[in-house]
Design an enzyme around this catalytic site. Structure first.
Site, mmCIF file in Angstrom:
data_model
loop_
_atom_site.group_PDB
_atom_site.id
_atom_site.type_symbol
_atom_site.label_atom_id
_atom_site.label_comp_id
_atom_site.label_asym_id
_atom_site.label_seq_id
_atom_site.Cartn_x
_atom_site.Cartn_y
_atom_site.Cartn_z
ATOM 1 N N GLU A 71 1.048 -5.093 -8.966
ATOM 2 C CA GLU A 71 0.476 -5.813 -7.819
ATOM 3 C C GLU A 71 0.560 -7.332 -8.007
ATOM 4 O O GLU A 71 0.869 -8.050 -7.054
ATOM 5 C CB GLU A 71 -0.978 -5.382 -7.605
ATOM 6 C CG GLU A 71 -1.088 -3.955 -7.072
ATOM 7 C CD GLU A 71 -2.534 -3.507 -6.847
ATOM 8 O OE1 GLU A 71 -3.474 -4.285 -7.108
ATOM 9 O OE2 GLU A 71 -2.718 -2.364 -6.382
ATOM 10 N N THR A 92 -15.739 1.612 -2.372
ATOM 11 C CA THR A 92 -14.810 1.398 -1.254
ATOM 12 C C THR A 92 -15.544 1.294 0.087
ATOM 13 O O THR A 92 -15.230 0.435 0.904
ATOM 14 C CB THR A 92 -13.791 2.569 -1.193
ATOM 15 O OG1 THR A 92 -13.215 2.738 -2.496
ATOM 16 C CG2 THR A 92 -12.692 2.289 -0.189
ATOM 17 N N TYR A 152 0.813 -1.216 0.000
ATOM 18 C CA TYR A 152 0.000 0.000 0.000
ATOM 19 C C TYR A 152 0.853 1.276 0.000
ATOM 20 O O TYR A 152 0.364 2.343 0.413
ATOM 21 C CB TYR A 152 -0.958 0.002 1.193
ATOM 22 C CG TYR A 152 -2.233 -0.791 0.942
ATOM 23 C CD1 TYR A 152 -3.119 -0.433 -0.087
ATOM 24 C CD2 TYR A 152 -2.568 -1.883 1.726
ATOM 25 C CE1 TYR A 152 -4.286 -1.142 -0.317
ATOM 26 C CE2 TYR A 152 -3.749 -2.605 1.501
ATOM 27 C CZ TYR A 152 -4.601 -2.225 0.480
ATOM 28 O OH TYR A 152 -5.758 -2.918 0.256
ATOM 29 N N ARG A 160 -13.695 -4.549 -10.165
ATOM 30 C CA ARG A 160 -14.066 -3.416 -9.308
ATOM 31 C C ARG A 160 -15.586 -3.249 -9.241
ATOM 32 O O ARG A 160 -16.143 -2.843 -8.220
ATOM 33 C CB ARG A 160 -13.379 -2.131 -9.779
ATOM 34 C CG ARG A 160 -11.874 -2.161 -9.529
ATOM 35 C CD ARG A 160 -11.192 -0.870 -9.897
ATOM 36 N NE ARG A 160 -11.485 0.230 -8.975
ATOM 37 C CZ ARG A 160 -10.839 0.426 -7.819
ATOM 38 N NH1 ARG A 160 -9.874 -0.390 -7.437
ATOM 39 N NH2 ARG A 160 -11.147 1.443 -7.058
ATOM 40 N N ARG A 169 -18.598 -5.891 -1.401
ATOM 41 C CA ARG A 169 -18.364 -5.030 -0.236
ATOM 42 C C ARG A 169 -19.663 -4.746 0.515
ATOM 43 O O ARG A 169 -19.684 -4.673 1.738
ATOM 44 C CB ARG A 169 -17.664 -3.745 -0.674
ATOM 45 C CG ARG A 169 -16.172 -3.997 -0.925
ATOM 46 C CD ARG A 169 -15.505 -2.863 -1.619
ATOM 47 N NE ARG A 169 -14.052 -2.963 -1.542
ATOM 48 C CZ ARG A 169 -13.232 -2.193 -2.243
ATOM 49 N NH1 ARG A 169 -13.716 -1.269 -3.055
ATOM 50 N NH2 ARG A 169 -11.935 -2.347 -2.128
ATOM 51 N N PHE A 221 -5.020 7.237 6.994
ATOM 52 C CA PHE A 221 -5.447 5.880 7.365
ATOM 53 C C PHE A 221 -4.366 4.819 7.111
ATOM 54 O O PHE A 221 -4.600 3.635 7.329
ATOM 55 C CB PHE A 221 -6.748 5.501 6.641
ATOM 56 C CG PHE A 221 -6.697 5.563 5.135
ATOM 57 C CD1 PHE A 221 -6.106 4.560 4.385
ATOM 58 C CD2 PHE A 221 -7.275 6.634 4.452
ATOM 59 C CE1 PHE A 221 -6.078 4.601 2.992
ATOM 60 C CE2 PHE A 221 -7.253 6.698 3.062
ATOM 61 C CZ PHE A 221 -6.648 5.674 2.331
#
Ligand code: ATP
Ligand code: MG
Length: 136
Positions: free
Chosen positions: A127, A92, A50, A86, A103, A58
């Site tokens: 990634e 998010t 990250y 996504r 989510r 955060f």
């Protein structure tokens, strides 16, 4: 040409025992699982992954969370995989994610939001490479 994206089932979802449900959804949505492993990230590995967020307020909470338990890491393959994954994940913040998205179904908060997905072709490549060595 099919595209690859990196998907992670985050520690909150592994603890909730919804790995099977999420993988079933991935297969039902037509993604091919090209690579898969279960790993418990060290705090440094989570920080490395990250790193783009290192200035965010955060960041330390996020990397503590991501190293708090095992995660399932996958390379998913499909036409338009990055955008489609996504879409299946949803927004998010689980509270704002559309009904039926992962989510919304399994996320707990904007941080503990069950799943990760790459956001662009360059980040997807980086990634996938972060977790999986290239095949010889
Ligand atoms: P991801 O990169 O995990 O697929 P995303 O692209 O939807 O999610 P990003 O903005 O890249 O969201 O944030 C990365 C992760 O950081 C989020 O998935 C979430 O776990 C955490 N996060 C994002 N925003 C916040 C916030 N405001 N407070 C706490 N955690 C956050
Ligand atoms: Mg992101």
């Amino acid at each position: 040409m099919p595209q690859q994206t990196l998907a992670i089932i985050k520690p909150d979802a592994v603890k909730k025992r919804v790995v099977g449900k999420i993988i079933t959804r991935i297969e039902d949505e037509g993604f091919t699982i090209a690579r898969l492993k279960l790993v418990h990230l060290s705090p440094d590995e989570a920080k490395g992954f990250y790193a783009v967020h290192k200035e965010k307020k955060f960041f330390s909470s996020l990397t503590e969370f991501m190293s708090s338990g095992p995660v399932v890491v996958m390379a998913l393959e499909a036409e338009d995989a990055i955008r489609r994954w996504r879409e299946v994940m949803g927004a998010t913040d689980p509270a704002l994610a559309a009904p039926g998205t992962l989510r919304r179904l399994y996320g707990f908060s904007i941080e503990r939001n069950a799943v990760h997905g790459s956001d662009a072709t360059e980040t997807a490549e980086w990634e996938v490479g972060y977790f999986f060595k290239k095949k010889p």
